[in-house]
Design a protein around this motif. Structure first.
Motif, PDB file in Angstrom:
ATOM      1  N   ALA A  95       0.832  -1.207   0.000  1.00 28.80           N
ATOM      2  CA  ALA A  95       0.000   0.000   0.000  1.00 28.80           C
ATOM      3  C   ALA A  95       0.866   1.256   0.000  1.00 28.80           C
ATOM      4  N   ILE A  96       1.971   1.214   0.757  1.00 29.38           N
ATOM      5  CA  ILE A  96       2.901   2.346   0.759  1.00 29.38           C
ATOM      6  C   ILE A  96       3.520   2.505  -0.621  1.00 29.38           C
ATOM      7  N   CYS A  97       3.921   1.390  -1.218  1.00 29.18           N
ATOM      8  CA  CYS A  97       4.475   1.427  -2.580  1.00 29.18           C
ATOM      9  C   CYS A  97       3.454   2.017  -3.558  1.00 29.18           C
ATOM     10  N   VAL A 105       4.465   9.269 -10.122  1.00 27.97           N
ATOM     11  CA  VAL A 105       4.137   9.220 -11.547  1.00 27.97           C
ATOM     12  C   VAL A 105       3.179  10.348 -11.914  1.00 27.97           C
ATOM     13  N   MET A 106       2.186  10.590 -11.057  1.00 30.09           N
ATOM     14  CA  MET A 106       1.253  11.691 -11.286  1.00 30.09           C
ATOM     15  C   MET A 106       2.003  13.024 -11.347  1.00 30.09           C
ATOM     16  N   HIS A 107       2.901  13.233 -10.400  1.00 37.30           N
ATOM     17  CA  HIS A 107       3.709  14.463 -10.351  1.00 37.30           C
ATOM     18  C   HIS A 107       4.484  14.627 -11.649  1.00 37.30           C
ATOM     19  N   PHE A 150      11.245  11.756 -10.947  1.00 40.15           N
ATOM     20  CA  PHE A 150      10.007  11.343 -10.286  1.00 40.15           C
ATOM     21  C   PHE A 150       9.380  10.136 -10.978  1.00 40.15           C
ATOM     22  N   LEU A 151       9.421  10.121 -12.308  1.00 36.28           N
ATOM     23  CA  LEU A 151       8.839   9.004 -13.051  1.00 36.28           C
ATOM     24  C   LEU A 151       9.569   7.701 -12.737  1.00 36.28           C
ATOM     25  N   VAL A 152      10.892   7.727 -12.786  1.00 36.55           N
ATOM     26  CA  VAL A 152      11.680   6.529 -12.483  1.00 36.55           C
ATOM     27  C   VAL A 152      11.478   6.105 -11.028  1.00 36.55           C
ATOM     28  N   GLU A 153      11.429   7.074 -10.122  1.00 32.76           N
ATOM     29  CA  GLU A 153      11.189   6.771  -8.711  1.00 32.76           C
ATOM     30  C   GLU A 153       9.867   6.033  -8.537  1.00 32.76           C
ATOM     31  N   GLY A 154       8.826   6.542  -9.174  1.00 38.97           N
ATOM     32  CA  GLY A 154       7.527   5.890  -9.067  1.00 38.97           C
ATOM     33  C   GLY A 154       7.535   4.484  -9.649  1.00 38.97           C
ATOM     34  N   LEU A 155       8.173   4.307 -10.794  1.00 42.43           N
ATOM     35  CA  LEU A 155       8.225   2.996 -11.437  1.00 42.43           C
ATOM     36  C   LEU A 155       9.038   1.989 -10.619  1.00 42.43           C
ATOM     37  N   LEU A 156      10.076   2.466  -9.948  1.00 38.49           N
ATOM     38  CA  LEU A 156      10.868   1.580  -9.096  1.00 38.49           C
ATOM     39  C   LEU A 156      10.050   1.097  -7.895  1.00 38.49           C
ATOM     40  N   ILE A 182      -3.664   7.202 -11.109  1.00 38.55           N
ATOM     41  CA  ILE A 182      -2.743   8.102 -11.814  1.00 38.55           C
ATOM     42  C   ILE A 182      -3.480   8.860 -12.914  1.00 38.55           C
ATOM     43  N   ALA A 183      -4.312   8.141 -13.686  1.00 43.43           N
ATOM     44  CA  ALA A 183      -5.045   8.775 -14.784  1.00 43.43           C
ATOM     45  C   ALA A 183      -6.005   9.840 -14.266  1.00 43.43           C
ATOM     46  N   VAL A 184      -6.768   9.498 -13.225  1.00 42.34           N
ATOM     47  CA  VAL A 184      -7.748  10.442 -12.681  1.00 42.34           C
ATOM     48  C   VAL A 184      -7.058  11.673 -12.101  1.00 42.34           C
ATOM     49  N   LEU A 185      -6.028  11.452 -11.297  1.00 42.11           N
ATOM     50  CA  LEU A 185      -5.341  12.569 -10.662  1.00 42.11           C
ATOM     51  C   LEU A 185      -4.599  13.433 -11.673  1.00 42.11           C
ATOM     52  N   THR A 186      -4.097  12.824 -12.738  1.00 40.37           N
ATOM     53  CA  THR A 186      -3.424  13.604 -13.779  1.00 40.37           C
ATOM     54  C   THR A 186      -4.422  14.510 -14.499  1.00 40.37           C
TER      55      THR A 186
END
Length: 202
Positions: A95-97, A105-107, A150-156, A182-186
């Motif tokens: 859940a934390i992940c 990813v949204m950011h 940020f994208l790589v961080e989220g994917l990791l 992610i889609a909704v928040l984006t």
């Protein structure tokens, strides 16, 4: 080695423990890299700056705060490795992940889109924190450096969670729910950035 084998037996995923260790170390190193970047500016560094801050003291404080948060993010995946062997940990940590993945990813998507639109001349970003600023350089730095981090961080973080979930329904639910969030928040973030709705901070 015995600990790794024991954890693999507990989770029912052969090699999951070893993979989790590798991903956590990569996450930690990736976080430390960006921590050093923010710490450099917090300590008064100026190389790579794209303008003059309205307040150098505030600029340093913001970067010091950011460096502190990033340091926690760098240490967290390694520090929580032992918790994956516990039943409660295997419930809470995915859940934390999920939260970190969605947030990062949204950011990256929202800010990346805004910077691309700014470079194209479609959107003008309001950056009151700066007294003078080279908008093109700021956009490029954010688009090519900050947001990819940020994208790589989220994917990791997503990789870390998926490596610990059993193949099948659990992984599909995690992926689908994260993708939808992610889609909704984006979409909400972009509606806010373009003035269609009220302020939505990411």
């Amino acid at each position: 080695m015995a600990v790794v084998e024991q954890e693999a037996q507990v989770t029912g995923l052969p090699g999951a423990a070893a993979k989790r260790v590798r991903i956590s170390i990569v996450l930690g190193a990736w976080g430390l890299f960006y921590t050093c970047y923010r710490a450099y500016y917090a300590l008064g560094g100026t190389v790579g700056m794209f303008g003059t801050p309205a307040s150098y003291q505030q600029w340093r404080m913001v970067n010091a705060f950011g460096a502190g948060i990033l340091l926690v993010a760098a240490v967290l995946p390694v520090a929580t490795l032992p918790l994956w062997r516990r039943s409660h940990g295997r419930l809470v940590l995915p859940a934390i992940c999920w939260a970190v993945t969605v947030g990062c990813v949204m950011h990256a998507l929202i800010n990346g889109i805004q910077r691309a639109l700014s470079l194209a001349g479609v959107m003008q970003l309001d950056l009151p924190f700066w007294k003078t600023i080279d908008h093109r350089t700021a956009d490029l730095q954010d688009l090519l450096f900050n947001e990819p981090w940020f994208l790589v961080e989220g994917l990791l973080w997503a990789w870390l969670a998926l490596s610990s979930l059993s193949p099948g329904t659990a992984r599909r639910r995690w992926l689908i729910s994260a993708g939808v969030a992610i889609a909704v928040l984006t979409v909400v973030g972009m509606l806010s950035a373009t003035g269609v709705i009220g302020t939505f901070i990411v």
